[in-house]
Write a protein that holds these residues in place. Structure first.
Motif, mmCIF file in Angstrom:
data_model
loop_
_atom_site.group_PDB
_atom_site.id
_atom_site.type_symbol
_atom_site.label_atom_id
_atom_site.label_comp_id
_atom_site.label_asym_id
_atom_site.label_seq_id
_atom_site.Cartn_x
_atom_site.Cartn_y
_atom_site.Cartn_z
ATOM 1 N N ALA A 143 0.825 -1.212 0.000
ATOM 2 C CA ALA A 143 0.000 0.000 0.000
ATOM 3 C C ALA A 143 0.859 1.262 0.000
ATOM 4 N N ASN A 144 2.094 1.147 0.464
ATOM 5 C CA ASN A 144 3.012 2.286 0.522
ATOM 6 C C ASN A 144 3.942 2.386 -0.675
ATOM 7 N N GLY A 145 3.782 1.503 -1.648
ATOM 8 C CA GLY A 145 4.633 1.534 -2.832
ATOM 9 C C GLY A 145 5.322 0.212 -3.085
ATOM 10 N N LYS A 146 6.306 0.256 -3.979
ATOM 11 C CA LYS A 146 7.037 -0.948 -4.355
ATOM 12 C C LYS A 146 8.357 -1.025 -3.587
ATOM 13 N N ILE A 147 8.721 -2.241 -3.201
ATOM 14 C CA ILE A 147 9.971 -2.506 -2.490
ATOM 15 C C ILE A 147 10.801 -3.456 -3.351
ATOM 16 N N LEU A 148 11.992 -3.011 -3.755
ATOM 17 C CA LEU A 148 12.884 -3.864 -4.530
ATOM 18 C C LEU A 148 13.400 -4.985 -3.635
ATOM 19 N N LEU A 149 13.146 -6.222 -4.036
ATOM 20 C CA LEU A 149 13.596 -7.374 -3.261
ATOM 21 C C LEU A 149 14.857 -8.006 -3.829
ATOM 22 N N LYS A 150 14.984 -7.972 -5.161
ATOM 23 C CA LYS A 150 16.110 -8.682 -5.763
ATOM 24 C C LYS A 150 16.352 -8.211 -7.182
ATOM 25 N N ASN A 151 17.628 -8.205 -7.561
ATOM 26 C CA ASN A 151 18.069 -8.062 -8.947
ATOM 27 C C ASN A 151 18.681 -9.393 -9.349
ATOM 28 N N ALA A 152 18.414 -9.819 -10.569
ATOM 29 C CA ALA A 152 18.974 -11.078 -11.053
ATOM 30 C C ALA A 152 19.238 -10.960 -12.548
ATOM 31 N N VAL A 153 20.031 -11.881 -13.066
ATOM 32 C CA VAL A 153 20.322 -11.976 -14.496
ATOM 33 C C VAL A 153 20.184 -13.444 -14.879
ATOM 34 N N THR A 154 19.523 -13.700 -16.006
ATOM 35 C CA THR A 154 19.321 -15.088 -16.419
ATOM 36 C C THR A 154 20.629 -15.729 -16.875
ATOM 37 N N ASN A 155 20.724 -17.020 -16.639
ATOM 38 C CA ASN A 155 21.921 -17.788 -16.967
ATOM 39 C C ASN A 155 21.813 -18.388 -18.383
ATOM 40 N N SER A 156 22.676 -19.327 -18.706
ATOM 41 C CA SER A 156 22.725 -19.917 -20.048
ATOM 42 C C SER A 156 21.482 -20.720 -20.399
ATOM 43 N N ASP A 157 20.666 -21.035 -19.401
ATOM 44 C CA ASP A 157 19.410 -21.749 -19.635
ATOM 45 C C ASP A 157 18.216 -20.790 -19.577
ATOM 46 N N GLY A 158 18.471 -19.481 -19.475
ATOM 47 C CA GLY A 158 17.403 -18.496 -19.396
ATOM 48 C C GLY A 158 16.740 -18.439 -18.032
ATOM 49 N N ARG A 159 17.351 -19.068 -17.044
ATOM 50 C CA ARG A 159 16.802 -19.126 -15.685
ATOM 51 C C ARG A 159 17.717 -18.387 -14.719
ATOM 52 N N CYS A 160 17.231 -18.149 -13.540
ATOM 53 C CA CYS A 160 18.060 -17.602 -12.466
ATOM 54 C C CYS A 160 18.744 -18.766 -11.766
ATOM 55 N N ASP A 161 19.922 -18.527 -11.239
ATOM 56 C CA ASP A 161 20.699 -19.603 -10.615
ATOM 57 C C ASP A 161 20.043 -20.155 -9.350
ATOM 58 N N ALA A 162 19.192 -19.363 -8.724
ATOM 59 C CA ALA A 162 18.509 -19.783 -7.491
ATOM 60 C C ALA A 162 17.095 -19.209 -7.528
ATOM 61 N N PRO A 163 16.189 -19.764 -6.714
ATOM 62 C CA PRO A 163 14.850 -19.170 -6.648
ATOM 63 C C PRO A 163 14.930 -17.688 -6.287
ATOM 64 N N LEU A 164 14.007 -16.909 -6.824
ATOM 65 C CA LEU A 164 13.968 -15.481 -6.495
ATOM 66 C C LEU A 164 13.556 -15.276 -5.044
ATOM 67 N N LEU A 165 12.610 -16.065 -4.590
ATOM 68 C CA LEU A 165 12.179 -16.085 -3.186
ATOM 69 C C LEU A 165 11.903 -17.519 -2.811
#
Length: 117
Positions: free
Chosen positions: A29-51
């Motif tokens: 309700a107070n806005g957006k909170i940045l939780l994580k920045n990530a970059v996709t790997n060679s399989d187009g996925r993140c190396d670990a779950p985002l959350l």
């Protein structure tokens, strides 16, 4: 406990979207909170779950994918301004004990998503 994951598929080339920058926000309700920045790997996925586990809360979230920068880096010639640039996927987590997989299927002209597990 559940987890949140994503991947990117470049449908213009039929391959994973490698090196796509992603931002994850929790929307409150107070806005957006940045939780994580990530970059996709060679399989187009993140190396670990985002959350996962206690970090995955019931609520509203946004994933923002830098698709326009990705296609520019691939040498795709698109007009300026880009038709598809930053792709924002707004979604809700209703049950934090489940797995939520939120992929992006993208081209310079369109995108789609779905809820996977």
């Amino acid at each position: 406990m559940g987890k949140l994951s994503t991947h990117v598929l470049d449908i213009t080339q039929g391959k994973p979207g490698v090196g796509v920058s992603i931002e994850l926000y929790r929307v409150t309700a107070n806005g957006k909170i940045l939780l994580k920045n990530a970059v996709t790997n060679s399989d187009g996925r993140c190396d670990a779950p985002l959350l996962q586990n206690d970090d995955l809360l019931v609520g509203q979230y946004e994933l923002i994918f830098a698709a326009g920068d990705y296609f520019a880096g691939q040498g795709v010639n698109v007009p300026a301004p880009r038709f598809v640039d930053k792709v924002t996927l707004a979604f809700g987590i209703a049950d934090s004990s489940q797995n939520y997989h939120v992929p992006l299927v993208v081209s310079p002209w369109s995108y789609s998503t779905y809820r996977g597990s």
